[in-house]
Design a protein around this motif. Structure first.
Motif, PDB file in Angstrom:
ATOM      1  N   UNK A 185       0.821  -1.211   0.000  1.00 21.12           N
ATOM      2  CA  UNK A 185       0.000   0.000   0.000  1.00 21.12           C
ATOM      3  C   UNK A 185       0.856   1.261   0.000  1.00 21.12           C
ATOM      4  N   UNK A 186       2.049   1.209   0.594  1.00 13.71           N
ATOM      5  CA  UNK A 186       2.942   2.370   0.589  1.00 13.71           C
ATOM      6  C   UNK A 186       3.507   2.607  -0.806  1.00 13.71           C
ATOM      7  N   UNK A 187       3.901   1.531  -1.475  1.00 15.75           N
ATOM      8  CA  UNK A 187       4.436   1.655  -2.829  1.00 15.75           C
ATOM      9  C   UNK A 187       3.376   2.215  -3.780  1.00 15.75           C
ATOM     10  N   UNK A 188       2.132   1.880  -3.522  1.00 22.34           N
ATOM     11  CA  UNK A 188       1.036   2.272  -4.422  1.00 22.34           C
ATOM     12  C   UNK A 188       0.244   3.475  -3.912  1.00 22.34           C
ATOM     13  N   UNK A 189       0.851   4.300  -3.070  1.00 20.12           N
ATOM     14  CA  UNK A 189       0.133   5.448  -2.508  1.00 20.12           C
ATOM     15  C   UNK A 189      -0.480   6.330  -3.588  1.00 20.12           C
ATOM     16  N   UNK A 190       0.276   6.677  -4.621  1.00 22.25           N
ATOM     17  CA  UNK A 190      -0.230   7.595  -5.641  1.00 22.25           C
ATOM     18  C   UNK A 190      -1.458   7.046  -6.372  1.00 22.25           C
ATOM     19  N   UNK A 191      -1.412   5.816  -6.915  1.00 23.89           N
ATOM     20  CA  UNK A 191      -2.619   5.318  -7.576  1.00 23.89           C
ATOM     21  C   UNK A 191      -3.779   5.055  -6.624  1.00 23.89           C
ATOM     22  N   UNK A 192      -3.493   4.642  -5.386  1.00 21.67           N
ATOM     23  CA  UNK A 192      -4.580   4.435  -4.421  1.00 21.67           C
ATOM     24  C   UNK A 192      -5.287   5.758  -4.156  1.00 21.67           C
ATOM     25  N   UNK A 193      -4.520   6.822  -3.928  1.00 19.87           N
ATOM     26  CA  UNK A 193      -5.119   8.142  -3.689  1.00 19.87           C
ATOM     27  C   UNK A 193      -5.886   8.622  -4.910  1.00 19.87           C
ATOM     28  N   UNK A 194      -5.333   8.383  -6.102  1.00 16.26           N
ATOM     29  CA  UNK A 194      -5.994   8.836  -7.330  1.00 16.26           C
ATOM     30  C   UNK A 194      -7.308   8.100  -7.560  1.00 16.26           C
ATOM     31  N   UNK A 195      -7.344   6.815  -7.244  1.00 23.36           N
ATOM     32  CA  UNK A 195      -8.521   5.998  -7.547  1.00 23.36           C
ATOM     33  C   UNK A 195      -9.546   5.978  -6.410  1.00 23.36           C
ATOM     34  N   UNK A 196      -9.059   5.864  -5.186  1.00 19.21           N
ATOM     35  CA  UNK A 196      -9.961   5.720  -4.040  1.00 19.21           C
ATOM     36  C   UNK A 196     -10.064   6.985  -3.195  1.00 19.21           C
ATOM     37  N   UNK A 197      -9.105   7.897  -3.292  1.00 20.19           N
ATOM     38  CA  UNK A 197      -9.113   9.136  -2.511  1.00 20.19           C
ATOM     39  C   UNK A 197      -8.132   9.098  -1.355  1.00 20.19           C
ATOM     40  N   UNK A 198      -7.737  10.281  -0.919  1.00 20.58           N
ATOM     41  CA  UNK A 198      -6.744  10.394   0.160  1.00 20.58           C
ATOM     42  C   UNK A 198      -7.280   9.902   1.496  1.00 20.58           C
ATOM     43  N   UNK A 199      -8.572  10.119   1.760  1.00 18.58           N
ATOM     44  CA  UNK A 199      -9.163   9.626   3.014  1.00 18.58           C
ATOM     45  C   UNK A 199      -9.074   8.100   3.091  1.00 18.58           C
ATOM     46  N   UNK A 200      -9.297   7.452   1.955  1.00 14.41           N
ATOM     47  CA  UNK A 200      -9.200   5.996   1.895  1.00 14.41           C
ATOM     48  C   UNK A 200      -7.775   5.557   2.223  1.00 14.41           C
ATOM     49  N   UNK A 201      -6.796   6.254   1.652  1.00  9.07           N
ATOM     50  CA  UNK A 201      -5.402   5.893   1.914  1.00  9.07           C
ATOM     51  C   UNK A 201      -5.055   6.081   3.390  1.00  9.07           C
ATOM     52  N   UNK A 202      -5.534   7.168   3.980  1.00  6.81           N
ATOM     53  CA  UNK A 202      -5.283   7.395   5.411  1.00  6.81           C
ATOM     54  C   UNK A 202      -5.906   6.291   6.256  1.00  6.81           C
ATOM     55  N   UNK A 203      -7.083   5.820   5.838  1.00  3.98           N
ATOM     56  CA  UNK A 203      -7.729   4.712   6.550  1.00  3.98           C
ATOM     57  C   UNK A 203      -6.902   3.431   6.412  1.00  3.98           C
ATOM     58  N   UNK A 204      -6.292   3.226   5.236  1.00  8.01           N
ATOM     59  CA  UNK A 204      -5.406   2.076   5.058  1.00  8.01           C
ATOM     60  C   UNK A 204      -4.214   2.159   6.004  1.00  8.01           C
ATOM     61  N   UNK A 205      -3.627   3.351   6.115  1.00  4.07           N
ATOM     62  CA  UNK A 205      -2.480   3.557   7.013  1.00  4.07           C
ATOM     63  C   UNK A 205      -2.870   3.231   8.460  1.00  4.07           C
ATOM     64  N   UNK A 206      -4.042   3.692   8.858  1.00  6.63           N
ATOM     65  CA  UNK A 206      -4.515   3.445  10.228  1.00  6.63           C
ATOM     66  C   UNK A 206      -4.731   1.948  10.453  1.00  6.63           C
ATOM     67  N   UNK A 207      -5.305   1.264   9.438  1.00  2.66           N
ATOM     68  CA  UNK A 207      -5.514  -0.174   9.568  1.00  2.66           C
ATOM     69  C   UNK A 207      -4.193  -0.926   9.656  1.00  2.66           C
ATOM     70  N   UNK A 208      -3.192  -0.469   8.894  1.00  3.94           N
ATOM     71  CA  UNK A 208      -1.867  -1.098   8.940  1.00  3.94           C
ATOM     72  C   UNK A 208      -1.257  -0.968  10.326  1.00  3.94           C
ATOM     73  N   UNK A 209      -1.413   0.197  10.962  1.00  2.35           N
ATOM     74  CA  UNK A 209      -0.887   0.399  12.314  1.00  2.35           C
ATOM     75  C   UNK A 209      -1.563  -0.529  13.295  1.00  2.35           C
TER      76      UNK A 209
END
Length: 196
Positions: free
Chosen positions: A168-192
């Motif tokens: 998910x870290x390697x794919x931050x740019x496409x994840x944010x572009x496709x799903x949105x930055x809030x989604x990526x932040x939620x992924x980061x929180x889930x990873x923690x």
């Protein structure tokens, strides 16, 4: 037996492997061979063929003559044996029609090359940009995000592990572009949470 959790964020069910496994493309080793190896073209979202046609056309000097011919004959997409819409392939090969090559035979996406030159607003098919994440739509309309393992990417998994880069870290740019930055932040929180 290893257990992979499923995490839900919005309307997406995400395999925990996306948060725990490491990955970082090692282009120096693979030379972009994912563009020329596979049993069908890259999966396309419903709106992507029109975006490719609008932004790209079939006469880009970046396209190989064989790729141009494949698009002229088949159009900007084709339907594969599974009934999925995919990028067209060069006849009698596994090569995506949109592949271009440098003088050393390295493979690149000609759509993305054109985008990098500031021409058009479509970067590349999202299935390519998000790889090794594969997105599928379930019967209830939810999306499933799973990690795809392909032998030609073994060096990318090894490089990610060496460098400590999660998928998910390697794919931050496409994840944010496709799903949105809030989604990526939620992924980061889930990873923690998974690290606890």
């Amino acid at each position: 037996m290893e257990y992979n959790a499923i995490i839900q964020i919005d309307d997406c069910l995400i395999s925990s492997e996306i948060l725990t496994e490491c990955f970082a493309c090692d282009y120096g080793k693979c030379k972009g061979c994912c563009c020329i190896i596979g049993d069908s073209g890259a999966p396309l979202d419903e709106a992507e063929p029109e975006a490719i046609e609008k932004n790209y056309g079939i006469f880009s000097p970046l396209m190989s003559p064989k790729g141009r011919k494949a698009v002229e004959e088949n159009g900007f997409f084709e339907i594969d044996s599974d009934g999925d819409m995919v990028t067209p392939l060069v006849r009698d090969s596994e090569e995506c029609a949109y592949t271009c090559f440098d003088c050393e035979g390295n493979c690149f996406c000609s759509i993305e090359r054109k985008w990098f030159q500031g021409e058009g607003d479509f970067r590349k098919p999202i299935s390519c940009w998000l790889y090794p994440i594969r997105v599928s739509v379930l019967s209830n309309g939810m999306k499933a995000l799973n990690l795809h393992r392909w032998d030609i990417c073994k060096d990318a998994f090894a490089k990610g592990k060496r460098e400590g880069i999660k998928v998910y870290q390697f794919l931050k740019e496409p994840i944010c572009a496709y799903f949105g930055e809030d989604f990526y932040e939620a992924l980061c929180a889930a990873a923690k949470e998974l690290e606890k």
